[in-house]
Design a protein around this motif. Structure first.
Motif, PDB file in Angstrom:
ATOM      1  N   UNK A 138      44.063  38.259  49.824  1.00 50.51           N
ATOM      2  CA  UNK A 138      42.701  37.800  50.086  1.00 50.51           C
ATOM      3  C   UNK A 138      42.238  38.222  51.476  1.00 50.51           C
ATOM      4  N   UNK A 139      41.000  38.634  51.566  1.00 48.95           N
ATOM      5  CA  UNK A 139      40.394  38.914  52.867  1.00 48.95           C
ATOM      6  C   UNK A 139      40.131  37.600  53.600  1.00 48.95           C
ATOM      7  N   UNK A 140      40.014  37.641  54.921  1.00 51.35           N
ATOM      8  CA  UNK A 140      39.634  36.425  55.659  1.00 51.35           C
ATOM      9  C   UNK A 140      38.330  35.860  55.096  1.00 51.35           C
ATOM     10  N   UNK A 141      38.344  34.564  54.810  1.00 52.27           N
ATOM     11  CA  UNK A 141      37.170  33.942  54.205  1.00 52.27           C
ATOM     12  C   UNK A 141      37.124  34.070  52.694  1.00 52.27           C
ATOM     13  N   UNK A 142      38.157  34.687  52.108  1.00 48.08           N
ATOM     14  CA  UNK A 142      38.202  34.852  50.659  1.00 48.08           C
ATOM     15  C   UNK A 142      38.471  33.545  49.934  1.00 48.08           C
ATOM     16  N   UNK A 143      38.332  33.584  48.619  1.00 45.33           N
ATOM     17  CA  UNK A 143      38.451  32.382  47.791  1.00 45.33           C
ATOM     18  C   UNK A 143      39.490  32.603  46.702  1.00 45.33           C
ATOM     19  N   UNK A 144      40.354  31.602  46.530  1.00 49.30           N
ATOM     20  CA  UNK A 144      41.242  31.573  45.371  1.00 49.30           C
ATOM     21  C   UNK A 144      40.658  30.589  44.361  1.00 49.30           C
ATOM     22  N   UNK A 145      40.406  31.059  43.144  1.00 52.20           N
ATOM     23  CA  UNK A 145      39.824  30.237  42.090  1.00 52.20           C
ATOM     24  C   UNK A 145      40.880  29.985  41.027  1.00 52.20           C
ATOM     25  N   UNK A 146      41.301  28.728  40.921  1.00 52.49           N
ATOM     26  CA  UNK A 146      42.267  28.302  39.899  1.00 52.49           C
ATOM     27  C   UNK A 146      41.472  27.653  38.774  1.00 52.49           C
ATOM     28  N   UNK A 147      41.443  28.301  37.615  1.00 51.24           N
ATOM     29  CA  UNK A 147      40.662  27.792  36.498  1.00 51.24           C
ATOM     30  C   UNK A 147      41.551  27.226  35.412  1.00 51.24           C
ATOM     31  N   UNK A 148      41.073  26.160  34.773  1.00 51.90           N
ATOM     32  CA  UNK A 148      41.862  25.551  33.699  1.00 51.90           C
ATOM     33  C   UNK A 148      40.941  24.770  32.757  1.00 51.90           C
ATOM     34  N   UNK A 149      41.393  24.628  31.532  1.00 53.03           N
ATOM     35  CA  UNK A 149      40.654  23.846  30.553  1.00 53.03           C
ATOM     36  C   UNK A 149      41.097  22.401  30.584  1.00 53.03           C
ATOM     37  N   UNK A 262      37.216  24.394  37.614  1.00 56.10           N
ATOM     38  CA  UNK A 262      37.674  25.349  38.613  1.00 56.10           C
ATOM     39  C   UNK A 262      38.020  24.589  39.882  1.00 56.10           C
ATOM     40  N   UNK A 263      39.162  24.930  40.434  1.00 55.62           N
ATOM     41  CA  UNK A 263      39.558  24.433  41.741  1.00 55.62           C
ATOM     42  C   UNK A 263      39.508  25.611  42.686  1.00 55.62           C
ATOM     43  N   UNK A 264      38.622  25.549  43.684  1.00 56.82           N
ATOM     44  CA  UNK A 264      38.460  26.643  44.630  1.00 56.82           C
ATOM     45  C   UNK A 264      39.174  26.311  45.927  1.00 56.82           C
ATOM     46  N   UNK A 265      39.998  27.239  46.380  1.00 55.69           N
ATOM     47  CA  UNK A 265      40.782  27.046  47.610  1.00 55.69           C
ATOM     48  C   UNK A 265      40.351  28.065  48.658  1.00 55.69           C
ATOM     49  N   UNK A 266      40.111  27.565  49.843  1.00 57.64           N
ATOM     50  CA  UNK A 266      39.764  28.425  50.980  1.00 57.64           C
ATOM     51  C   UNK A 266      40.652  28.061  52.154  1.00 57.64           C
TER      52      UNK A 266
END
Length: 267
Positions: A138-149, A262-266
């Motif tokens: 991830x670039x600085x300031x990027x986002x990890x998106x963990x998606x689940x049903x 979605x759980x977004x991690x920064x």
């Protein structure tokens, strides 16, 4: 070094979309929610770890975004490539998909803006290592998106407890390979991530009791793949007896309610 282990979906490529696909329009709704949540611009570069047949990727690719994807299943990737050619006429030049292990991502440090995993980390034993790899690329300031049903009301409400009970009676307990959503959230918090939860889409489900039983009998769910054949055959016979007694009309419709979260991690 411990060898990584992930559940491969080669055997599911032919029926994955039919059994895990979203209702019409929900995929576009999820794409809208992703773009809003991550603050996407025309230059945003996405990476999906475990891209599969493109449930999440295709609506974003159709909109022209730069998109990379990896998977350990060549059969799933072949299905994705087929769909890209069929629906878009080609694999767009800004799209790259390749066979690779999520625990050793073949991308340089700081090379992507948004990294996505959907229904993947529960299939990977070294799931913490996957998150570490995602942070690396991830670039600085990027986002990890963990998606689940999330099944708010599950049509499988009576089925799953009975199936689990039958397996336990035969001395078998399926083992979780990776992590569930709660474990992922706790780990991300411990790693210092700022978290945001978004409900991207909600929809109603309807399935006949017979169709749901058939999913178990045909071993459509990955948790059943680890069951030894002898135990599975004994279990499905008992399950069928329960099914016949419980659903004298096998075509009865079972209703449910589902969400895509979605759980977004920064960092």
């Amino acid at each position: 070094m411990v060898q990584s282990y992930s559940v491969c979906f080669d055997r599911a490529a032919g029926f994955y979309d039919a059994t895990r696909g979203f209702p019409v329009g929900v995929d576009e709704e999820i794409a809208d929610a992703i773009l809003t949540a991550v603050g996407a611009t025309p230059d945003t570069h996405f990476l999906e770890v475990g891209i599969g047949t493109g449930r999440i990727a295709l609506p974003l690719i159709r909109r022209g975004y730069s998109y990379s994807g990896i998977d350990i299943s060549e059969e799933m990737l072949a299905e994705l490539r087929r769909k890209l050619r069929e629906r878009l006429g080609q694999i767009p030049p800004q799209v790259s998909v390749q066979l690779a292990d999520a625990t050793a991502l073949p991308f340089p440090e700081g090379s992507v803006d948004v990294a996505i995993t959907v229904h993947v980390l529960h299939l990977i034993r070294e799931w913490q290592q996957v998150i570490g790899q995602i942070r690396r690329v991830l670039r600085p300031g990027g986002v990890y998106l963990y998606g689940y049903g999330d099944r708010v009301v599950s049509a499988r409400g009576e089925f799953e407890p009975r199936w689990t009970e039958i397996l336990a009676g035969l001395g078998f307990e399926p083992q979780r390979v990776g992590a569930n959503a709660e474990q992922v959230e706790q780990y991300l918090q411990a790693e210092g991530a700022q978290l945001e939860r978004v409900v991207a889409a909600e929809w109603q489900t309807a399935v006949s009791a017979q169709a749901l039983f058939d999913l178990y009998a045909q071993r459509s769910y990955s948790a059943s793949w680890q069951i030894p054949e002898e135990i599975f055959m004994l279990a499905i016979r008992q399950f069928q007896e329960w099914f016949r007694d419980t659903y004298p009309n096998p075509q009865i419709t079972l209703l449910g309610e589902s969400q895509f979260q979605m759980l977004l991690a920064r960092w």
